[in-house]
Each structure stands twice: as structure tokens, then as C-alpha cells.
Design a protein around this motif. Structure first.
Motif, PDB file in Angstrom:
ATOM      1  N   GLN A 184       0.831  -1.211   0.000  1.00 32.47           N
ATOM      2  CA  GLN A 184       0.000   0.000   0.000  1.00 32.47           C
ATOM      3  C   GLN A 184       0.866   1.261   0.000  1.00 32.47           C
ATOM      4  OE1 GLN A 184      -3.530   0.248   0.059  1.00 32.47           O
ATOM      5  NE2 GLN A 184      -3.139   2.409  -0.244  1.00 32.47           N
ATOM      6  N   GLY A 185       0.575   2.165  -0.932  1.00 31.61           N
ATOM      7  CA  GLY A 185       1.267   3.442  -0.992  1.00 31.61           C
ATOM      8  C   GLY A 185       2.534   3.443  -1.826  1.00 31.61           C
ATOM      9  N   ALA A 186       2.957   2.277  -2.304  1.00 27.76           N
ATOM     10  CA  ALA A 186       4.202   2.201  -3.081  1.00 27.76           C
ATOM     11  C   ALA A 186       4.049   2.922  -4.410  1.00 27.76           C
ATOM     12  CB  ALA A 186       4.602   0.748  -3.315  1.00 27.76           C
ATOM     13  N   LEU A 187       5.055   3.700  -4.760  1.00 26.56           N
ATOM     14  CA  LEU A 187       5.107   4.328  -6.074  1.00 26.56           C
ATOM     15  C   LEU A 187       5.589   3.299  -7.079  1.00 26.56           C
ATOM     16  CD1 LEU A 187       6.842   7.696  -5.070  1.00 26.56           C
ATOM     17  CD2 LEU A 187       4.387   7.202  -5.257  1.00 26.56           C
ATOM     18  N   PHE A 188       5.189   3.448  -8.329  1.00 25.94           N
ATOM     19  CA  PHE A 188       5.541   2.482  -9.370  1.00 25.94           C
ATOM     20  C   PHE A 188       6.552   3.109 -10.321  1.00 25.94           C
ATOM     21  CE2 PHE A 188       4.242   0.570 -13.588  1.00 25.94           C
ATOM     22  CZ  PHE A 188       4.856  -0.647 -13.362  1.00 25.94           C
ATOM     23  N   ASN A 189       7.716   2.459 -10.443  1.00 24.93           N
ATOM     24  CA  ASN A 189       8.779   2.916 -11.348  1.00 24.93           C
ATOM     25  C   ASN A 189       9.508   1.652 -11.821  1.00 24.93           C
ATOM     26  OD1 ASN A 189      10.800   4.325 -12.698  1.00 24.93           O
ATOM     27  ND2 ASN A 189      11.243   5.696 -10.984  1.00 24.93           N
ATOM     28  N   PRO A 190       8.947   0.931 -12.808  1.00 26.20           N
ATOM     29  CA  PRO A 190       9.484  -0.378 -13.189  1.00 26.20           C
ATOM     30  C   PRO A 190      10.910  -0.311 -13.720  1.00 26.20           C
ATOM     31  CG  PRO A 190       7.970   0.412 -14.857  1.00 26.20           C
ATOM     32  CD  PRO A 190       7.879   1.374 -13.705  1.00 26.20           C
ATOM     33  N   LEU A 191      11.684  -1.308 -13.375  1.00 21.10           N
ATOM     34  CA  LEU A 191      13.087  -1.333 -13.758  1.00 21.10           C
ATOM     35  C   LEU A 191      13.273  -1.269 -15.268  1.00 21.10           C
ATOM     36  CD1 LEU A 191      15.969  -1.444 -12.733  1.00 21.10           C
ATOM     37  CD2 LEU A 191      15.838  -3.936 -12.859  1.00 21.10           C
ATOM     38  N   SER A 192      12.388  -1.883 -16.044  1.00 21.02           N
ATOM     39  CA  SER A 192      12.537  -1.883 -17.499  1.00 21.02           C
ATOM     40  C   SER A 192      12.449  -0.479 -18.099  1.00 21.02           C
ATOM     41  CB  SER A 192      11.497  -2.794 -18.148  1.00 21.02           C
ATOM     42  OG  SER A 192      10.194  -2.314 -17.883  1.00 21.02           O
ATOM     43  N   HIS A 193      11.826   0.429 -17.374  1.00 20.79           N
ATOM     44  CA  HIS A 193      11.702   1.823 -17.816  1.00 20.79           C
ATOM     45  C   HIS A 193      12.118   2.762 -16.685  1.00 20.79           C
ATOM     46  CE1 HIS A 193       9.501   0.381 -21.288  1.00 20.79           C
ATOM     47  NE2 HIS A 193       8.675  -0.262 -20.493  1.00 20.79           N
ATOM     48  N   PHE A 194      13.003   2.303 -15.819  1.00 21.63           N
ATOM     49  CA  PHE A 194      13.352   3.042 -14.609  1.00 21.63           C
ATOM     50  C   PHE A 194      13.851   4.443 -14.935  1.00 21.63           C
ATOM     51  CE2 PHE A 194      16.130   4.189 -11.039  1.00 21.63           C
ATOM     52  CZ  PHE A 194      15.223   4.056 -10.005  1.00 21.63           C
ATOM     53  N   ASP A 195      13.254   5.413 -14.266  1.00 27.89           N
ATOM     54  CA  ASP A 195      13.611   6.805 -14.476  1.00 27.89           C
ATOM     55  C   ASP A 195      13.894   7.463 -13.130  1.00 27.89           C
ATOM     56  OD1 ASP A 195      13.880   9.456 -15.141  1.00 27.89           O
ATOM     57  OD2 ASP A 195      11.971   9.604 -16.195  1.00 27.89           O
ATOM     58  N   PRO A 196      15.167   7.700 -12.814  1.00 28.21           N
ATOM     59  CA  PRO A 196      15.504   8.355 -11.545  1.00 28.21           C
ATOM     60  C   PRO A 196      14.824   9.710 -11.368  1.00 28.21           C
ATOM     61  CG  PRO A 196      17.469   7.439 -12.550  1.00 28.21           C
ATOM     62  CD  PRO A 196      16.365   7.325 -13.564  1.00 28.21           C
ATOM     63  N   GLU A 197      14.484  10.367 -12.487  1.00 25.73           N
ATOM     64  CA  GLU A 197      13.801  11.665 -12.416  1.00 25.73           C
ATOM     65  C   GLU A 197      12.399  11.538 -11.820  1.00 25.73           C
ATOM     66  OE1 GLU A 197      14.968  14.794 -13.323  1.00 25.73           O
ATOM     67  OE2 GLU A 197      16.919  13.807 -13.499  1.00 25.73           O
ATOM     68  N   LYS A 198      11.820  10.339 -11.865  1.00 29.68           N
ATOM     69  CA  LYS A 198      10.475  10.123 -11.329  1.00 29.68           C
ATOM     70  C   LYS A 198      10.485   9.786  -9.841  1.00 29.68           C
ATOM     71  CE  LYS A 198       8.240   8.844 -15.628  1.00 29.68           C
ATOM     72  NZ  LYS A 198       7.511   7.813 -16.364  1.00 29.68           N
ATOM     73  N   LEU A 199      11.673   9.684  -9.257  1.00 29.89           N
ATOM     74  CA  LEU A 199      11.763   9.449  -7.823  1.00 29.89           C
ATOM     75  C   LEU A 199      11.474  10.758  -7.090  1.00 29.89           C
ATOM     76  CD1 LEU A 199      15.017   7.291  -7.760  1.00 29.89           C
ATOM     77  CD2 LEU A 199      12.671   6.485  -7.426  1.00 29.89           C
ATOM     78  N   PRO A 200      10.894  10.670  -5.892  1.00 25.92           N
ATOM     79  CA  PRO A 200      10.636  11.900  -5.138  1.00 25.92           C
ATOM     80  C   PRO A 200      11.947  12.651  -4.884  1.00 25.92           C
ATOM     81  CG  PRO A 200       9.550  10.021  -4.115  1.00 25.92           C
ATOM     82  CD  PRO A 200      10.455   9.477  -5.187  1.00 25.92           C
ATOM     83  N   PRO A 201      11.868  13.965  -4.787  1.00 20.36           N
ATOM     84  CA  PRO A 201      13.091  14.737  -4.519  1.00 20.36           C
ATOM     85  C   PRO A 201      13.647  14.434  -3.135  1.00 20.36           C
ATOM     86  CG  PRO A 201      11.151  16.142  -4.406  1.00 20.36           C
ATOM     87  CD  PRO A 201      10.683  14.805  -4.887  1.00 20.36           C
ATOM     88  N   SER A 202      14.964  14.512  -3.022  1.00 22.81           N
ATOM     89  CA  SER A 202      15.601  14.225  -1.735  1.00 22.81           C
ATOM     90  C   SER A 202      15.229  15.271  -0.691  1.00 22.81           C
ATOM     91  CB  SER A 202      17.120  14.138  -1.890  1.00 22.81           C
ATOM     92  OG  SER A 202      17.621  15.337  -2.433  1.00 22.81           O
TER      93      SER A 202
END
Length: 112
Positions: free
Chosen positions: A41-59
Motif C-alpha cells: 500500500q502506498g508504493a510508487l511504481f517505477n518499473p526497472l525496465s523503464h526506470f527513471d531516476p527523475e520520477k523518484l521523489p526529490p531528496s
């Protein structure tokens, strides 16, 4: 010079505590069919096959970002990709993955 990266592993108890108190953000790097079948529950989706570090929340969000996958292998690859893109704050995963979560009786959801 040693180029081997050291990654941290969050314990199941610390993962549950962080999810409960809102101090971490969980990112699922499994593929779409796996995520749709059930994710934490609550996990963001960023699949490895299309992994985009830019889509990760800002530090600057003040929350620790935790990567997880099925069993801990893809999460390491995702952390490596994030660090190669300059995200030195992406250094922790739940190595048990969804299998460890389910094995410990953790619930999953199919909601986005």
C-alpha cells in the motif's frame, strides 16, 4: 580504487514503522503485471525496465526513499541506476522484496 557500491537493507520492522509514521517513501521497481497483481500500500511504481531516476521523489522531501522488487535483485540495479544519475540519497532497499513482505503476513493492494 574500489568501485563497488554499498547499499543498505531496511529491516521489515523498520519498513513497517516508516510506512506507519510516514517517514519513508516506498518505490516498487517490479513490472506492471507484478505491480497490478499486488503491491505494498502506498508504493510508487517505477518499473526497472523503464526506470527513471527523475520520477523518484526529490531528496528534499525529508523522507527516506526505499526501493523494493520481488526478491531484492532488481532493487539493487535500480539503486545503481539512480546513483549513476546523481541520486546519492537512493541507497536503501528492502531486500526481502514482496516475497519477504508476503511471507511475513504483509498485506498487498491492487489500488494505485
Amino acid at each position: 580504487m574500489n568501485d563497488q557500491k554499498t547499499f543498505n537493507d531496511i529491516t521489515l520492522d523498520d519498513l513497517k514503522a516508516g510506512l506507519s509514521d510516514g517517514t519513508l517513501v516506498l518505490v516498487d521497481v517490479r513490472e506492471a503485471d507484478e505491480y497490478a497483481a499486488g503491491h505494498i500500500q502506498g508504493a510508487l511504481f517505477n518499473p526497472l525496465s523503464h526506470f527513471d531516476p527523475e520520477k523518484l521523489p526529490p531528496s528534499l522531501s525529508g523522507k527516506k526513499i526505499i526501493i523494493y522488487c520481488r526478491s531484492g535483485r532488481r532493487s539493487i540495479t535500480a539503486m545503481e541506476k539512480a546513483q549513476q544519475a546523481g541520486r546519492v540519497d537512493i541507497d536503501t532497499h528492502y531486500s526481502g522484496g514482496i516475497l519477504g513482505w508476503l511471507g511475513a503476513g504483509g498485506a498487498v493492494t491492487t489500488d494505485n
